[in-house]
Design a protein around this motif. Structure first.
Motif, PDB file in Angstrom:
ATOM      1  N   UNK A  87      -3.003  -2.451  -5.914  1.00  0.00           N
ATOM      2  CA  UNK A  87      -4.400  -1.362  -5.328  1.00  0.00           C
ATOM      3  C   UNK A  87      -2.746  -0.192  -5.527  1.00  0.00           C
ATOM      4  N   UNK A  88      -3.558   1.009  -5.356  1.00  0.00           N
ATOM      5  CA  UNK A  88      -1.985   1.795  -5.060  1.00  0.00           C
ATOM      6  C   UNK A  88      -2.470   3.126  -4.276  1.00  0.00           C
ATOM      7  N   UNK A  89      -1.405   4.042  -3.930  1.00  0.00           N
ATOM      8  CA  UNK A  89      -2.022   5.088  -3.086  1.00  0.00           C
ATOM      9  C   UNK A  89      -1.838   6.126  -4.533  1.00  0.00           C
ATOM     10  N   UNK A  90      -1.174   6.000  -5.227  1.00  0.00           N
ATOM     11  CA  UNK A  90      -1.229   6.941  -6.711  1.00  0.00           C
ATOM     12  C   UNK A  90      -2.894   7.107  -6.816  1.00  0.00           C
ATOM     13  N   UNK A  91      -3.507   5.701  -7.231  1.00  0.00           N
ATOM     14  CA  UNK A  91      -4.907   5.874  -7.904  1.00  0.00           C
ATOM     15  C   UNK A  91      -5.871   6.296  -6.402  1.00  0.00           C
ATOM     16  N   UNK A  92      -5.809   6.433  -5.824  1.00  0.00           N
ATOM     17  CA  UNK A  92      -6.450   6.694  -4.337  1.00  0.00           C
ATOM     18  C   UNK A  92      -6.561   8.468  -5.087  1.00  0.00           C
ATOM     19  N   UNK A  93      -5.060   8.904  -4.448  1.00  0.00           N
ATOM     20  CA  UNK A  93      -4.524  10.296  -4.585  1.00  0.00           C
ATOM     21  C   UNK A  93      -5.149  10.962  -5.506  1.00  0.00           C
ATOM     22  N   UNK A  94      -5.177  10.325  -6.809  1.00  0.00           N
ATOM     23  CA  UNK A  94      -6.153  11.290  -7.992  1.00  0.00           C
ATOM     24  C   UNK A  94      -7.257  11.046  -7.556  1.00  0.00           C
ATOM     25  N   UNK A  95      -8.305  10.579  -6.926  1.00  0.00           N
ATOM     26  CA  UNK A  95      -9.459  10.206  -7.203  1.00  0.00           C
ATOM     27  C   UNK A  95      -9.739  11.187  -5.797  1.00  0.00           C
ATOM     28  N   UNK A  96      -9.525  11.261  -5.089  1.00  0.00           N
ATOM     29  CA  UNK A  96     -10.037  11.764  -3.715  1.00  0.00           C
ATOM     30  C   UNK A  96      -9.084  13.526  -3.856  1.00  0.00           C
ATOM     31  N   UNK A  97      -8.357  13.577  -4.921  1.00  0.00           N
ATOM     32  CA  UNK A  97      -7.608  14.845  -4.622  1.00  0.00           C
ATOM     33  C   UNK A  97      -7.220  15.288  -3.580  1.00  0.00           C
ATOM     34  N   UNK A  98      -6.524  14.160  -2.712  1.00  0.00           N
ATOM     35  CA  UNK A  98      -5.190  14.822  -1.662  1.00  0.00           C
ATOM     36  C   UNK A  98      -4.218  13.411  -1.808  1.00  0.00           C
ATOM     37  N   UNK A  99      -3.386  14.411  -0.805  1.00  0.00           N
ATOM     38  CA  UNK A  99      -2.061  13.569   0.157  1.00  0.00           C
ATOM     39  C   UNK A  99      -3.052  12.041   0.767  1.00  0.00           C
ATOM     40  N   UNK A 100      -2.216  10.758   0.075  1.00  0.00           N
ATOM     41  CA  UNK A 100      -2.534   9.547   0.557  1.00  0.00           C
ATOM     42  C   UNK A 100      -1.633   8.410   1.350  1.00  0.00           C
ATOM     43  N   UNK A 101      -1.601   7.871   2.397  1.00  0.00           N
ATOM     44  CA  UNK A 101      -0.688   7.603   3.423  1.00  0.00           C
ATOM     45  C   UNK A 101      -1.966   6.022   3.465  1.00  0.00           C
ATOM     46  N   UNK A 102      -1.278   5.101   2.668  1.00  0.00           N
ATOM     47  CA  UNK A 102      -2.207   3.813   2.769  1.00  0.00           C
ATOM     48  C   UNK A 102      -0.946   2.785   3.177  1.00  0.00           C
ATOM     49  N   UNK A 103      -2.285   1.668   3.905  1.00  0.00           N
ATOM     50  CA  UNK A 103      -1.841   0.802   4.157  1.00  0.00           C
ATOM     51  C   UNK A 103      -2.777  -0.664   3.166  1.00  0.00           C
ATOM     52  N   UNK A 104      -2.365  -1.075   4.082  1.00  0.00           N
ATOM     53  CA  UNK A 104      -3.263  -3.139   3.573  1.00  0.00           C
ATOM     54  C   UNK A 104      -2.466  -4.144   2.683  1.00  0.00           C
ATOM     55  N   UNK A 105      -1.472  -3.003   1.654  1.00  0.00           N
ATOM     56  CA  UNK A 105      -0.922  -3.371   0.496  1.00  0.00           C
ATOM     57  C   UNK A 105       0.315  -4.538   0.954  1.00  0.00           C
ATOM     58  N   UNK A 106       1.036  -3.950   2.208  1.00  0.00           N
ATOM     59  CA  UNK A 106       2.387  -4.047   2.740  1.00  0.00           C
ATOM     60  C   UNK A 106       2.856  -3.622   1.801  1.00  0.00           C
ATOM     61  N   UNK A 107       3.380  -2.920   1.257  1.00  0.00           N
ATOM     62  CA  UNK A 107       4.773  -2.421   0.173  1.00  0.00           C
ATOM     63  C   UNK A 107       4.780  -1.059   0.624  1.00  0.00           C
ATOM     64  N   UNK A 108       6.265  -0.844   0.250  1.00  0.00           N
ATOM     65  CA  UNK A 108       6.526   0.695   0.799  1.00  0.00           C
ATOM     66  C   UNK A 108       6.816   1.615  -0.615  1.00  0.00           C
ATOM     67  N   UNK A 109       6.239   2.114  -0.448  1.00  0.00           N
ATOM     68  CA  UNK A 109       6.233   3.378  -1.541  1.00  0.00           C
ATOM     69  C   UNK A 109       5.992   4.642  -1.278  1.00  0.00           C
ATOM     70  N   UNK A 110       7.053   5.211  -2.003  1.00  0.00           N
ATOM     71  CA  UNK A 110       6.988   7.065  -1.521  1.00  0.00           C
ATOM     72  C   UNK A 110       6.932   7.214  -2.812  1.00  0.00           C
ATOM     73  N   UNK A 111       5.560   8.064  -3.567  1.00  0.00           N
ATOM     74  CA  UNK A 111       5.157   8.722  -5.084  1.00  0.00           C
ATOM     75  C   UNK A 111       4.695   9.905  -4.941  1.00  0.00           C
ATOM     76  N   UNK A 112       4.073   9.850  -5.294  1.00  0.00           N
ATOM     77  CA  UNK A 112       3.485  10.850  -6.062  1.00  0.00           C
ATOM     78  C   UNK A 112       2.092  10.657  -7.228  1.00  0.00           C
ATOM     79  N   UNK A 113       1.188  11.233  -7.118  1.00  0.00           N
ATOM     80  CA  UNK A 113      -0.782  11.426  -8.182  1.00  0.00           C
ATOM     81  C   UNK A 113       0.030  11.685  -9.746  1.00  0.00           C
ATOM     82  N   UNK A 114      -0.543  11.010 -10.268  1.00  0.00           N
ATOM     83  CA  UNK A 114      -0.052  11.417 -11.675  1.00  0.00           C
ATOM     84  C   UNK A 114      -0.241  13.193 -12.117  1.00  0.00           C
ATOM     85  N   UNK A 115      -0.487  13.358 -10.475  1.00  0.00           N
ATOM     86  CA  UNK A 115      -0.522  15.309 -11.574  1.00  0.00           C
ATOM     87  C   UNK A 115       0.199  15.800 -11.246  1.00  0.00           C
ATOM     88  N   UNK A 116       1.095  14.909 -10.112  1.00  0.00           N
ATOM     89  CA  UNK A 116       2.694  15.305  -9.295  1.00  0.00           C
ATOM     90  C   UNK A 116       2.337  16.065  -8.284  1.00  0.00           C
TER      91      UNK A 116
END
Length: 173
Positions: A87-116
């Motif tokens: 699971x990834x924050x960029x998938x959620x950002x693309x789905x909800x069309x908003x910035x995502x701060x995602x927990x649960x997978x315990x990863x540390x990742x700073x990225x942007x959705x596919x649209x940038x």
């Protein structure tokens, strides 16, 4: 359970001294606790257990996400259901069309959705995995938990982790 709650109370004491308002976003651990009570999903039960039920600064809703409005930007703070390790924050950002701060997978990742357009940040976790009895007592092939957190100021997310140059960050504040 009692030791975990004791530590959680200690941490919430620190948070209570730092913020005027604190919002509790449910995660899988709180959900497990609420299911154990065999009652409808009332997030305030968690606040009561943490001795924060009477403190008006603490807010809890029966959702696994919330929103932050900062600097004209909207951030979805979420603890999604674990559907897979990928699971990834960029998938959620693309789905909800908003910035995502995602927990649960315990990863540390700073990225942007596919649209940038939208931040897609996996926040890490605020726990030392080696200190968790259930994690420390047996080997596993799961990903290592990565310590991290995010602060949002004026619409800009700041990713915090063990390698942050805190002195330089203080100067930027």
């Amino acid at each position: 359970f009692s030791e975990e709650m004791k530590e959680a109370r200690r941490v919430t004491d620190v948070l209570a001294g730092l913020f005027d308002e604190v919002h509790l976003v449910l995660g899988n651990h709180e959900g497990r606790y609420l299911r154990m009570l065999a009652s409808p999903l009332f997030a305030n039960h968690v606040l009561t257990e943490l001795h924060r039920g009477a403190d008006a600064r603490w807010k809890a809703l029966p959702y696994y996400y919330s929103h932050i409005e900062s600097g004209g930007e909207r951030f979805r703070v979420t603890h999604p259901k674990a559907l897979s390790k990928y699971q990834s924050a960029w998938k959620l950002a693309s789905k909800y069309h908003e910035h995502i701060l995602m927990a649960h997978n315990h990863h540390l990742n700073y990225n942007f959705d596919i649209s940038g357009r939208y931040y897609a940040i996996e926040t890490g976790c605020c726990v030392d995995e080696a200190r968790l009895p259930y994690a420390a007592q047996r080997d596993n092939t799961s990903y290592q938990h990565v310590l991290g957190a995010v602060i949002v100021r004026d619409g800009i997310p700041w990713l915090l982790h063990e390698r942050v140059d805190w002195e330089r960050l203080k100067k930027a504040a």
